[in-house]
Design a protein around this motif. Structure first.
Motif, short mmCIF file in Angstrom:
data_model
loop_
_atom_site.label_atom_id
_atom_site.label_comp_id
_atom_site.label_asym_id
_atom_site.label_seq_id
_atom_site.Cartn_x
_atom_site.Cartn_y
_atom_site.Cartn_z
N ILE A 157 23.55 37.32 37.62
CA ILE A 157 24.58 37.56 38.86
C ILE A 157 23.76 37.31 40.10
O ILE A 157 24.57 36.40 41.01
N LEU A 172 26.88 48.01 38.90
CA LEU A 172 28.26 47.30 38.44
C LEU A 172 28.26 47.04 36.75
O LEU A 172 29.14 47.20 36.14
N LEU A 193 28.37 50.06 34.90
CA LEU A 193 29.74 50.83 34.93
C LEU A 193 30.89 49.98 34.14
O LEU A 193 31.66 50.66 33.62
N GLN A 194 30.85 48.77 34.29
CA GLN A 194 31.47 47.92 33.21
C GLN A 194 31.62 48.38 31.87
O GLN A 194 32.41 48.54 31.16
N PRO A 250 35.79 41.59 32.22
CA PRO A 250 36.13 42.66 33.28
C PRO A 250 35.63 41.91 34.55
O PRO A 250 36.59 42.34 35.68
N ARG A 251 34.84 41.12 34.82
CA ARG A 251 34.71 40.80 36.21
C ARG A 251 35.54 39.91 36.62
O ARG A 251 36.27 40.18 37.72
N ASP A 284 38.60 40.01 35.58
CA ASP A 284 39.57 41.04 35.70
C ASP A 284 39.70 41.94 37.10
O ASP A 284 40.43 41.86 37.67
N SER A 285 38.39 42.35 37.15
CA SER A 285 38.29 42.95 38.36
C SER A 285 38.50 42.05 39.61
O SER A 285 39.06 42.54 40.67
N ALA A 286 37.84 40.84 39.42
CA ALA A 286 37.89 40.22 40.60
C ALA A 286 39.31 39.74 40.68
O ALA A 286 39.89 39.56 42.12
N SER A 290 41.69 41.75 40.24
CA SER A 290 42.58 42.84 40.67
C SER A 290 42.07 43.14 41.95
O SER A 290 43.07 43.59 42.89
N ALA A 291 40.81 42.62 42.28
CA ALA A 291 40.61 42.76 43.81
C ALA A 291 41.33 41.79 44.59
O ALA A 291 41.54 41.91 45.73
N ILE A 297 31.74 35.17 38.88
CA ILE A 297 31.94 35.85 39.93
C ILE A 297 32.77 35.05 40.93
O ILE A 297 32.61 34.13 41.05
N LYS A 298 33.99 35.50 41.20
CA LYS A 298 34.97 34.95 41.88
C LYS A 298 34.51 34.86 43.48
O LYS A 298 33.78 35.94 44.03
#
Lengths: 269, 605
Positions: free
Chosen positions: B442, B472, B475-476, B534-535, B537-539, B541-542, B602-603
């Protein structure tokens, strides 16, 4: 940033950290035709200096002990005055250890760092061909490291002398006795690194926020589902009727869902 | 009467000669004799000898040199030390009618009178003599003679089976129609205590008798010893010290038991070598304070056991909960104590806040003095109850870092570069290697320098970035795990709800379960590629908050996930769809590509 620090009974300032920047390393010149025999092909200088050219190291350091390779005469060399450097001629790379002994007023343990003296540049081909192809008498091989020594709760006197060391207008000693080495002394800045890292941190913060939200949601969902399951376990028989009523609560977006269970009911009955 | 002496009764002897006790530091025997009886090889013997030998007749010392230490089983025996001294003693059992004599390996210092008669039991004694002995021992016990007799008789008859004994006792004295006081009040532990008390008194009595009889046999002359110290006879009937064996200093013949015991004690005081190491009968130890029966402890134990037995389920559950909490709290406390952080700092600051671009100090220009609230770590947390996962994870991460980071101590300067090292992998606070690797990946993607310069700001920033990345990642993992759990529980709920209905519905259940299982399977699968999905995904959603809506437009998925969702609130629907198969996610407005390989993506904004 610094509030007025208290002084403890032992003369140390409480809750104070002092960082002393230091640069140490070696610069090695290939002597080429000037080599005094095959065992002295390089001249190198091993040193400890302050990256800030106006900082008086003698206020902080009482002596520096250099431990060279045993093949050197008197491999343990102590210098009590700046500039703290050793210049030698040799042919081999080895690991030297540098021990910095602080002033007595400081009452701090001495710091030891090791440094590998490099004579050959990085792009040295494996099978040594002619040294003159990759070795240059003008361009030295510099390997230097920046570090900071952190004193926790330093003694008050020491702290004062550290502060004074910076206020010296002109150094009482030359930065280096070797002229050729001087021009390779550089300064350091951390702006680039710090900025890159703060950018990275911002991005990570965003990600963390979203993951925390997700976690919260999952947790609350889990709680409700667990509660429902527990209810089921406690009430066994009247499940048939109770369950159907339970399916009724409709979340706003899920109208389609609530249609299904009642339809099932009609099918069976 | 019990047998007090070693009588070489002529009846059935053991036909074989005794083995030779290993009295040398080592026992080297060249020959093994085939007709050695097996019974001589008991475990203790073997431990005494070198492993490749048996007890045999006279040792022939080989020219073999003896090693200094030998492994026997899982022990190491040092051959230079003198081994324990054993002797091959004979004993009889009065439980046997024929008086046959057996022999047994016994510690050399143990007086045979103690184990001469393995078969005798308390009940063989005529009760009258018992009574006399007890009165002699000056014990103040509110036990009447009748009670004691009854107890002893019961014990003898029922072979010390206490549960039966107490039952008979109760029948006799505590039955509904008549209660005999104080007998009816005696509990099992009282009976046991009384019985063992009697036993130890008798043992002491017998011991003194044996001394007297021995002394009488050997040398009835009086020997003048140093003036007798009149020490009181110990009434608690614990250890007795006896003289080893006939010697010129054997005690003079005394008339009373008390004096006999006293002289024995004198001998012990005179010369420590005369005090044998004796195992207290029926305790199995030499410890003088060993009690045959500790009434107070037994009472306490019974009370607690009763309480535990009679607890209600509710209480049990409560206790379990409390124990779990306690374990958690103790673990936290241990971690904090290890880092000396179990005291709450006045004002705890996070490292990240210290990293400000407009910091006053410039690098290399002057020694930077900062005053921190306490010589604490960067990024310390106030210890509080570990309620939620996030704080737990953060705590773990922080402690992992602090394992490897230098400890700021007064008088011991450290190098700032020490803080740039990777956090701990092993140890109780350690992280996974894979987690660490992912973290490094990362950082690489975020263009964080691999070897940042060792200044305070930079080290602080580096710490903060690494900790955030690790948090991070962990937690993921947690979120995925919980989502999987959630999906499985929901499917379980559906099953339960639809059970009372007919089988026609069960097919539909299976379908909905299948969908639920699909939701299960995907997150589980995704655990291997967790960093990727998930990243993104979360990226996603973010990046785009409207991402949720397009998903709902797909009718098939909505129907399938509808049933589980109907049980939950609307808020959670978004997260559930987030755990839906990956295919949907990709089709949405995400810029991150479903990666190649396992690199975390990572976006970048």
């Amino acid at each position: 940033m610094a509030s007025t620090p208290r002084t403890n009974a032992d003369g140390r300032l409480a809750d104070v950290t002092a960082c002393l920047p230091i640069a140490y390393g070696s610069i090695a010149f290939y002597l080429g035709p000037n080599a005094k025999g095959e065992f002295k092909t390089h001249r190198w200088t091993l040193y400890v200096r302050s990256p800030d050219q106006t900082f008086d190291l003698s206020r902080a350091i009482s002596k520096v002990v250099f431990q060279l390779h045993p093949s050197f005469p008197q491999p343990t060399r102590e210098l009590t005055e700046p500039p703290f450097e050793i210049t030698e001629c040799g042919w081999g790379e080895f690991e030297a250890s540098i021990r910095i002994v602080w002033k007595e007023i400081a009452d701090e343990r001495s710091t030891i760092v090791t440094h590998g003296i490099r004579l050959y540049p990085k792009n040295t081909p494996q099978k040594n061909a002619d040294p003159s192809t990759y070795m240059n008498t003008q361009v030295p091989v510099v390997s230097e490291k920046y570090d900071e020594v952190v004193f926790t709760n330093p003694k008050e006197e020491f702290h004062i002398s550290l502060a004074d060391a910076h206020k010296v207008k002109k150094l009482s000693y030359p930065l280096s006795k070797e002229q050729s080495v001087l021009k390779h002394f550089r300064t350091y800045g951390d702006e680039g690194d710090v900025q890159a890292m703060s950018r990275a941190k911002k991005h990570l913060e965003g990600e963390l926020r979203s993951i925390k939200d997700r976690l919260l949601k999952v947790d609350s969902e889990l709680d409700t589902v667990k509660a429902r399951l527990a209810e089921f376990k406690t009430s066994t028989k009247p499940v048939a009727k109770v369950s159907q009523t339970k399916k009724k609560p409709k979340p706003a977006k899920k109208l389609a869902a609530s249609d299904q269970p009642p339809s099932k009911k009609t099918k069976t009955s | 009467m019990p047998v007090n002496e070693t009588v070489e009764v002529g009846a059935a002897r053991v036909a074989l000669p005794p083995p030779i006790a290993p009295s040398l530091p080592f026992h080297v025997a060249a020959t093994t004799s085939a007709d050695q009886p097996v019974q001589q090889q008991d475990a203790q013997e073997q431990a005494m000898q070198l492993p490749d030998q048996t007890t045999s007749s006279p040792s022939k010392v080989d020219s073999v040199s003896v090693p200094s230490a030998v492994r026997v089983g899982n022990r190491t025996v040092f051959t230079s030390k003198l081994p324990r001294q054993w002797s091959w003693k004979a004993f009889t059992s009065s439980a046997r009618g024929d008086g046959v004599q057996f022999r047994h390996w016994v510690s050399k210092y143990l007086s045979m009178s103690e184990i001469e008669d393995f078969g005798s039991s308390l009940g063989d004694e005529p009760v009258s003599s018992l009574q006399e002995q007890l009165t002699q021992s000056n014990k103040v016990i509110p036990w009447s003679k009748g009670e004691t007799d009854a107890l002893v008789e019961l014990a003898r008859f029922y072979d010390l089976r206490w549960s039966v004994i107490i039952d008979r006792w109760q029948t006799k004295y505590n039955s509904d129609d008549r209660k005999i006081f104080p007998n009816c009040l005696r509990k099992v532990e009282d009976l046991q205590h009384r019985y063992y008390q009697i036993g130890s008194v008798l043992a002491q009595h017998r011991a003194t008798q044996s001394i007297i009889s021995k002394a009488e046999k050997i040398d009835p002359k009086q020997v003048d010893e140093s003036p007798a110290k009149t020490t009181a006879l110990p009434d608690d009937a614990q250890a007795t010290s006896k003289p080893k064996s006939p010697s010129p200093k054997s005690p003079s013949h005394h008339a009373t038991n008390i004096e006999a015991l006293q002289s024995a004690r004198q001998l012990a005081e005179l010369d420590p070598s005369l005090v044998p190491r004796m195992q207290l009968p029926s305790t199995g130890t030499e410890h003088v304070g060993a009690k045959h029966f500790d009434l107070a402890e037994e009472r306490k134990r019974r009370l607690l056991t009763d309480r535990t037995w009679n607890r209600s389920r509710q209480q049990e559950r409560e206790e379990e909960k409390i124990r779990a909490e306690l374990r958690l709290v103790e673990a936290q406390l241990r971690k904090l104590k290890k880092l000396n952080k179990h005291l709450v700092p006045e004002d705890s600051t996070e490292a990240a806040e210290a990293v400000l671009p407009n910091a006053a100090a410039n690098v290399g220009k002057q020694p930077v003095s900062t005053s921190l609230p306490g010589p604490k770590r960067y990024g310390s947390f106030v210890p509080r109850e570990p309620i939620d996962d996030v704080s737990l994870v953060q705590r773990d991460v922080v402690s992992a870092f602090e394992e490897t980071a230098p400890v700021p101590t007064a008088g011991n300067p450290y190098l700032q570069s020490g803080r740039l090292f990777p956090p701990a992998i092993e140890g109780h606070a350690g992280l996974n290697k894979s987690t660490l690797k992912s973290m490094e990946e990362i950082l690489q993607q975020l263009e964080v320098p691999k070897q940042p310069i060792a200044t305070k700001r930079s080290a602080d920033a580096y710490d903060a970035v690494r900790k955030d990345a690790l948090t991070l990642l962990i937690l993921q993992k947690t979120v995925l795990r919980k989502e999987a759990e959630l999906a499985s529980k929901k499917s379980k709920l559906i099953v339960l709800q639809q059970q009372p209905q007919l089988k026609g519905d069960k097919q539909r259940e299976a379908k909905s379960d299948g969908d639920g299982c699909v939701a299960d399977a995907k997150p589980l699968k995704r655990k291997t590629t967790k960093t990727k999905r998930p990243r993104s995904d979360s990226a996603g959603s973010a990046g785009s908050t409207e991402a949720k809506k397009p998903r709902k437009k797909l009718p098939t998925k909505v129907a399938a996930s509808a049933i589980p969702i109907s049980l939950t609130s609307s808020v959670t629907s978004a997260s559930l769809t987030a755990s839906d198969p990956v295919v949907k996610v990709d089709s949405d407005k995400l810029t991150a590509k479903p990666g190649k390989g396992r690199k975390p993506r990572i976006k970048k904004k």
